[in-house]
Design a protein around this motif. Structure first.
Motif, PDB file in Angstrom:
ATOM      1  N   MET A 105       0.978  -1.342  -0.117  1.00 53.45           N
ATOM      2  CA  MET A 105       0.146  -0.033  -0.134  1.00 53.45           C
ATOM      3  C   MET A 105       0.861   1.186  -0.098  1.00 53.45           C
ATOM      4  O   MET A 105       0.216   2.171   0.289  1.00 53.45           O
ATOM      5  N   ALA A 150      -8.588  -4.887   4.624  1.00 57.65           N
ATOM      6  CA  ALA A 150      -7.715  -4.531   3.536  1.00 57.65           C
ATOM      7  C   ALA A 150      -6.648  -5.818   3.504  1.00 57.65           C
ATOM      8  O   ALA A 150      -6.419  -6.493   2.524  1.00 57.65           O
ATOM      9  N   TYR A 154      -5.297  -9.438   1.163  1.00 53.03           N
ATOM     10  CA  TYR A 154      -3.761  -9.770   0.773  1.00 53.03           C
ATOM     11  C   TYR A 154      -3.388 -11.132   1.436  1.00 53.03           C
ATOM     12  O   TYR A 154      -2.836 -11.665   1.058  1.00 53.03           O
ATOM     13  N   TYR A 325     -13.367   0.024  -2.729  1.00 58.21           N
ATOM     14  CA  TYR A 325     -11.932  -0.230  -2.219  1.00 58.21           C
ATOM     15  C   TYR A 325     -11.785  -1.653  -2.103  1.00 58.21           C
ATOM     16  O   TYR A 325     -10.795  -2.391  -2.209  1.00 58.21           O
ATOM     17  N   TRP A 329      -8.737  -3.605  -3.929  1.00 59.12           N
ATOM     18  CA  TRP A 329      -7.858  -4.434  -3.011  1.00 59.12           C
ATOM     19  C   TRP A 329      -7.701  -6.135  -3.453  1.00 59.12           C
ATOM     20  O   TRP A 329      -6.948  -6.634  -3.555  1.00 59.12           O
ATOM     21  N   SER A 333      -4.698  -8.177  -5.264  1.00 56.07           N
ATOM     22  CA  SER A 333      -4.379  -9.463  -4.479  1.00 56.07           C
ATOM     23  C   SER A 333      -3.565 -10.492  -5.211  1.00 56.07           C
ATOM     24  O   SER A 333      -2.786 -10.853  -4.528  1.00 56.07           O
TER      25      SER A 333
END
Length: 672
Positions: A105, A150, A154, A325, A329, A333
């Protein structure tokens, strides 16, 4: 010509991945460049329909990812290491966190650190709310979008990749995450389709970030007076410089370029953040950080499950921020997850989840509080609402904010340096990851392949930037997040299936028969181990060994005045010893002929004789209390008697304990 042919012969590219990926990437770029308006319009319709009608898919997917990782964090699986049991982490903790953060990020914090809190604070949707509460909510929403949810996205991809790559020794590619479901089919067309999707998603994500980031960099350089305007020529120069350094970093390897740049940048970012904290409203920031953490914790579940269905007026804001968002994300990923997995070998699952979920989240909260709340404080107290008025101009908002602090030229220069290095770390790790996907994680690739991806990224980003097609490409990337969210749910299923098998495999002890082995008659035992029996052979074992053993034992019980009977049942064949009781439950020790599947791998193993089909039969025990039985095919007659007596001794011991009366009370059996 021959030299060129040899270069391509040395390529590690997998045609089944690279060819369809390039065709799709170039086709989308063509449409977005030559028909940017029409492409963006139709893709926008699709995105809007998905966000309005299927936003709950994003909400529930992200919620599942958070709950799933928290479950693994505190479960027995947390101690499993991503690699061999004695594997050590490849990177120091600081280097690991620096690279993880920079790839995940980094540049987003520079872009949205001031812009997002200001956007929430000044959004007309919340115009009717008192100003102080709007400031609190702005921090809360920013925490929500950049927090645990978020990083859970990931984390699911990164953990799945790292687990199957380092624990099962599979390629570090998305196809490997489907191994428990597809088995060896991951090496065929199905695996190529999965990796093609990952490659295209990664390419589009980095391209749009590169394109939009160039705009912010250009605005910053104009603010400092280093360039005269924001024309396309300046943007070409910026991309050329950034991508040249990124390619050099990528070709030097993760251990050198990527690691060094990540460490430099995290230190630079901390210095800039400390400067704002010291010269900004320090007491106010420390207080709002504490309140913000508490507000986030108390609002966690409300925010997690809220779809704004009862408040239609706020849904456009909700779609434009929260759902966008989550989609963004998710679309990122594959890239971030692959890079996190690449640098996480040797970590335990608990260490991985704890670090990925907690450390970047806390840093994000500190960053967003210091930059976002400082901007809101400036806007409310000394800025005359200037920052609010340009809240939608995110490209220059950070630099206009820094103008309110001492030595703004120095801090703006440091901010530009951080943005540039974040660009480079995102681009070089992206180049590295794309080449890894395209080669199915080949051990060593020629450097020209890394250069190829860097050049292609640069050219297509500039083409789209000049033609105005970046918005269409970004929209497509967000749309692809919907099917990938379902794929990620399958990752969770595959991962838990693999972890259960992993734990059972390593936790499994010796066969009960091994407890009685003394080494005597070892050749006969070896023959038993290598023999895979059919039904008649096991039924013969029951008749010749089990039945006489249990009948001798029953006779001895009867001689001592204890009623014991042996029963023989057919289909499946069973031999059962029952010791009768009046008050407590009867004791049962039985052995039945039971089928058992054999792995196809063992059937195809030439070094193990006698395995022709994937089905065998074993004599397996069963008990009156429905406990799990076990295989006794290696027992002789005396060992069968000893085993039955051990079970009876356990039964008597448990029956003597007052606390077990509920389990052994025979008088309740016939109670209606």
């Amino acid at each position: 010509m021959d030299r060129l042919t040899n270069i391509f012969k040395q390529s590690t590219f997998k045609k089944g991945i690279v060819v369809p990926s390039l065709i799709f990437i170039l086709s989308i770029t063509f449409l977005s460049s030559f028909f940017p308006g029409q492409t963006a319009y139709y893709l926008g319709i699709v995105q809007e329909w998905i966000f309005i009608n299927l936003n709950w898919v994003y909400v529930w997917s992200v919620t599942i990812f958070v709950i799933f990782l928290l479950f693994l964090l505190f479960s027995k699986f947390g101690s499993i290491r991503l690699g061999e049991y004695d594997a050590d982490p490849e990177y120091s903790f600081f280097s690991w966190i620096s690279m993880l953060f920079a790839a995940g990020m980094g540049i987003g914090l520079m872009y949205f650190g001031v812009a997002e809190p200001m956007a929430h604070f000044s959004d007309p949707t919340f115009a009717g709310i008192e100003e102080t509460q709007r400031a609190r909510n702005a921090q809360l929403f920013t925490f929500f979008h950049w927090g645990i949810h978020a990083w859970a996205i990931y984390g699911v991809v990164g953990l799945s990749l790292a687990y199957f790559a380092y624990r099962f020794r599979l390629p570090l590619s998305l196809r490997s995450c489907f191994y428990p479901i597809l088995k060896n089919k991951i090496n065929g067309p199905a695996g190529d389709v999965i990796d093609t999707f990952a490659l295209c998603s990664t390419f589009f994500g980095i391209t749009t970030t590169l394109g939009f980031g160039v705009v912010q960099l250009t605005a910053g350089l104009v603010e400092l007076g280093l360039i005269a305007g924001t024309g396309f020529g300046y943007q070409v120069g910026i991309v050329a410089v950034v991508m040249t350094v990124a390619i050099l970093s990528a070709t030097s390897g993760v251990n050198k370029g990527v690691k060094l740049l990540s460490q430099i940048n995290i230190v630079s970012a901390i210095l800039l953040m400390a400067f704002i904290l010291i010269f900004g409203p320090t007491i106010y920031l420390l207080g709002t950080f504490s309140e913000g953490i508490g507000y986030y914790i108390t609002s966690f579940f409300t925010l997690t499950f809220n779809t704004h269905a009862y408040d239609p007026a706020s849904q456009p804001w909700y779609f434009s921020w929260t759902i966008l968002y989550w989609a963004w994300w998710i679309s990122w990923s594959p890239f971030v997850g692959l890079f996190i997995a690449k640098i996480s070998r040797g970590r335990t699952i608990r260490e991985f989840i704890g670090a990925v979920l907690v450390i970047p989240t806390i840093f994000n909260f500190i960053w967003m509080t210091i930059f976002g709340n400082s901007a809101i404080w400036v806007d409310r107290n000394i800025g005359n609402k200037v920052l609010s008025s340009i809240a939608n101009n995110t490209d220059e908002l950070l630099f206009r904010f820094l103008d309110y602090f001492p030595v703004s030229g120095v801090t703006s220069s440091l901010a530009i340096f951080i943005i540039v290095v974040f660009f480079i770390t995102s681009a070089d790790s992206g180049i590295y990851v794309m080449n890894s996907i395209a080669t199915n994680n080949a051990a060593k690739s020629p450097k020209w392949q890394l250069i190829f991806w860097g050049v292609l990224l640069s050219i297509l980003a500039l083409v789209l930037l000049n033609a105005g097609g970046l918005q269409a490409l970004q929209t497509l990337t967000l749309i692809t997040a919907l099917p990938f969210s379902i794929i990620m749910c399958l990752f969770c299923y595959s991962l838990i299936k693999g972890l259960v098998l992993d734990h059972n495999y390593y936790a499994r002890g010796y066969s009960p028969a091994a407890n009685n082995w003394s080494g005597e008659f070892w050749k006969e035992r070896l023959q038993h181990i290598l023999s895979y029996k059919n039904r008649p052979a096991v039924e013969k074992f029951l008749q010749q060994w089990v039945r006489p053993a249990l009948e001798d034992l029953a006779e001895e019980f009867n001689n001592k005045g204890i009623t014991a009977v042996v029963q023989i049942n057919e289909k499946p064949m069973e031999v059962q010893l029952t010791i009768k009781h009046d008050v407590i439950e009867d004791f049962t020790y039985g052995v039945r002929c039971q089928s058992k599947l054999i792995s196809d791998f063992l059937v195809n193993e030439e070094n193990i004789p006698g395995v022709d089909i994937n089905k065998t039969y074993i004599p397996k025990t069963y008990f009156g209390d429905n406990r799990m039985g076990y295989n006794i095919e290696y027992f002789n007659k005396n060992e069968i008697i000893a085993d039955a007596l051990k079970q009876y001794e356990r039964f008597v011991e448990l029956s003597s304990e007052v606390k077990n009366e509920m389990f052994i009370d025979n008088t309740l059996k016939d109670t209606p």
